[in-house]
Scaffold this motif. Structure first.
Motif, PDB file in Angstrom:
ATOM      1  N   ASN A 124       0.914  -1.201  -0.036  1.00 20.64           N
ATOM      2  CA  ASN A 124       0.116   0.131   0.015  1.00 20.64           C
ATOM      3  C   ASN A 124       0.914   1.218   0.025  1.00 20.64           C
ATOM      4  N   ARG A 125       1.962   1.297   0.936  1.00 18.05           N
ATOM      5  CA  ARG A 125       2.716   2.497   0.826  1.00 18.05           C
ATOM      6  C   ARG A 125       3.516   2.781  -0.564  1.00 18.05           C
ATOM      7  N   LEU A 126       4.075   1.522  -1.072  1.00 15.97           N
ATOM      8  CA  LEU A 126       4.872   1.601  -2.264  1.00 15.97           C
ATOM      9  C   LEU A 126       3.975   2.112  -3.371  1.00 15.97           C
ATOM     10  N   THR A 127       2.647   1.558  -3.470  1.00 17.93           N
ATOM     11  CA  THR A 127       1.842   2.303  -4.364  1.00 17.93           C
ATOM     12  C   THR A 127       1.408   3.408  -4.521  1.00 17.93           C
ATOM     13  N   LEU A 128       1.169   3.900  -2.992  1.00 17.89           N
ATOM     14  CA  LEU A 128       1.110   5.117  -2.880  1.00 17.89           C
ATOM     15  C   LEU A 128       1.861   6.169  -3.527  1.00 17.89           C
ATOM     16  N   VAL A 129       3.158   5.822  -3.111  1.00 16.23           N
ATOM     17  CA  VAL A 129       4.355   6.749  -3.440  1.00 16.23           C
ATOM     18  C   VAL A 129       4.463   6.569  -5.039  1.00 16.23           C
ATOM     19  N   VAL A 130       4.352   5.493  -5.586  1.00 16.51           N
ATOM     20  CA  VAL A 130       4.292   5.433  -6.944  1.00 16.51           C
ATOM     21  C   VAL A 130       3.523   6.120  -7.689  1.00 16.51           C
ATOM     22  N   CYS A 131       2.205   6.183  -7.280  1.00 11.34           N
ATOM     23  CA  CYS A 131       1.050   6.882  -7.934  1.00 11.34           C
ATOM     24  C   CYS A 131       1.256   8.381  -7.722  1.00 11.34           C
ATOM     25  N   ILE A 132       1.609   8.904  -6.546  1.00 12.64           N
ATOM     26  CA  ILE A 132       1.858  10.411  -6.398  1.00 12.64           C
ATOM     27  C   ILE A 132       3.006  10.864  -7.315  1.00 12.64           C
ATOM     28  N   SER A 133       4.200  10.084  -7.576  1.00 11.54           N
ATOM     29  CA  SER A 133       5.290  10.194  -8.268  1.00 11.54           C
ATOM     30  C   SER A 133       4.605  10.389  -9.969  1.00 11.54           C
ATOM     31  N   HIS A 134       3.753   9.418 -10.254  1.00 12.00           N
ATOM     32  CA  HIS A 134       3.217   9.735 -11.502  1.00 12.00           C
ATOM     33  C   HIS A 134       2.637  11.036 -11.816  1.00 12.00           C
ATOM     34  N   LEU A 135       1.733  11.260 -10.691  1.00 12.55           N
ATOM     35  CA  LEU A 135       1.069  12.505 -10.902  1.00 12.55           C
ATOM     36  C   LEU A 135       1.887  13.772 -10.782  1.00 12.55           C
ATOM     37  N   VAL A 136       2.877  13.771 -10.052  1.00 13.26           N
ATOM     38  CA  VAL A 136       3.850  14.923  -9.768  1.00 13.26           C
ATOM     39  C   VAL A 136       4.422  15.054 -11.120  1.00 13.26           C
ATOM     40  N   LEU A 137       4.919  14.079 -11.658  1.00 15.11           N
ATOM     41  CA  LEU A 137       5.659  13.897 -12.955  1.00 15.11           C
ATOM     42  C   LEU A 137       4.871  14.539 -13.986  1.00 15.11           C
ATOM     43  N   TYR A 138       3.592  14.238 -14.182  1.00 13.76           N
ATOM     44  CA  TYR A 138       2.319  14.523 -15.160  1.00 13.76           C
ATOM     45  C   TYR A 138       2.158  16.308 -14.979  1.00 13.76           C
ATOM     46  N   TRP A 139       2.202  16.600 -13.748  1.00 12.34           N
ATOM     47  CA  TRP A 139       2.104  17.954 -13.410  1.00 12.34           C
ATOM     48  C   TRP A 139       3.271  18.685 -13.673  1.00 12.34           C
ATOM     49  N   LEU A 140       4.420  18.064 -13.535  1.00 13.28           N
ATOM     50  CA  LEU A 140       5.774  19.089 -14.181  1.00 13.28           C
ATOM     51  C   LEU A 140       6.016  19.110 -15.608  1.00 13.28           C
ATOM     52  N   VAL A 141       5.505  17.940 -16.285  1.00 14.53           N
ATOM     53  CA  VAL A 141       5.496  17.921 -17.773  1.00 14.53           C
ATOM     54  C   VAL A 141       4.627  18.950 -18.217  1.00 14.53           C
ATOM     55  N   ASN A 142       3.340  19.008 -17.608  1.00 14.51           N
ATOM     56  CA  ASN A 142       2.173  20.057 -18.187  1.00 14.51           C
ATOM     57  C   ASN A 142       2.314  21.548 -17.675  1.00 14.51           C
ATOM     58  N   SER A 143       3.394  21.694 -16.803  1.00 10.26           N
ATOM     59  CA  SER A 143       3.531  23.032 -16.068  1.00 10.26           C
ATOM     60  C   SER A 143       4.849  23.883 -16.391  1.00 10.26           C
ATOM     61  N   LEU A 144       5.844  22.964 -16.844  1.00  9.96           N
ATOM     62  CA  LEU A 144       7.321  23.375 -17.297  1.00  9.96           C
ATOM     63  C   LEU A 144       7.269  24.030 -18.743  1.00  9.96           C
TER      64      LEU A 144
END
Length: 144
Positions: A124-144
């Motif tokens: 559960n912890r690993l999945t949570l971090v992985v999902c947050i990572s994907h969403l953060v990178l998605y945000w970075l890609v679309n905001s930079l």
């Protein structure tokens, strides 16, 4: 901390480091970092789905249920590769959804009950971090 826990947490390093590098590329271009991240993500999702195989072999369910679970296990890596090829800019949120759906499938199928409580918490912890990572990178890609 067991070796399994350490390996699980070590597997998060690229999920944390690559989004950080994406915003400040030093050695690789942003495009190379994104490609590396996508490939690593697809690899890890395939690995996590592959972890189901030993559980399936020790399962006492009916043959029909085992067949459905085996098909479920191979579906996630296939969908991940299809998303990598076809989803384009939506690969990251699609992949985050696949990681969550894999955990949901483990719960719904009853496979999760065969895991230890410690392993469930780790997953559960690993999945949570992985999902947050994907969403953060998605945000970075679309905001930079």
């Amino acid at each position: 901390m067991t070796l399994i826990n350490r390996l699980g947490y070590a597997g998060l390093i690229p999920f944390i480091a690559l989004p950080l590098l994406y915003s400040q590329p030093f050695w690789l271009s942003s495009a190379d970092i994104m490609q590396l991240y996508q490939l690593y993500s697809a690899l890890i999702l395939g690995f996590m789905a592959g972890v189901l195989w030993p559980v399936l072999h020790s399962n006492t369910a009916t043959a029909a249920k085992l067949n459905r679970l085996a098909l479920l296990a191979v579906t996630f890596p296939v969908l991940s590769i299809i998303a990598l090829l076809l989803a384009g800019e939506y690969f990251l949120p699609a992949q985050a959804c696949l990681f969550v759906l894999l955990r949901v499938a483990e719960y719904r199928s009853g496979l999760n009950q065969q895991y230890s409580a410690q392993y469930c918490a780790l997953r559960n912890r690993l999945t949570l971090v992985v999902c947050i990572s994907h969403l953060v990178l998605y945000w970075l890609v679309n905001s930079l």
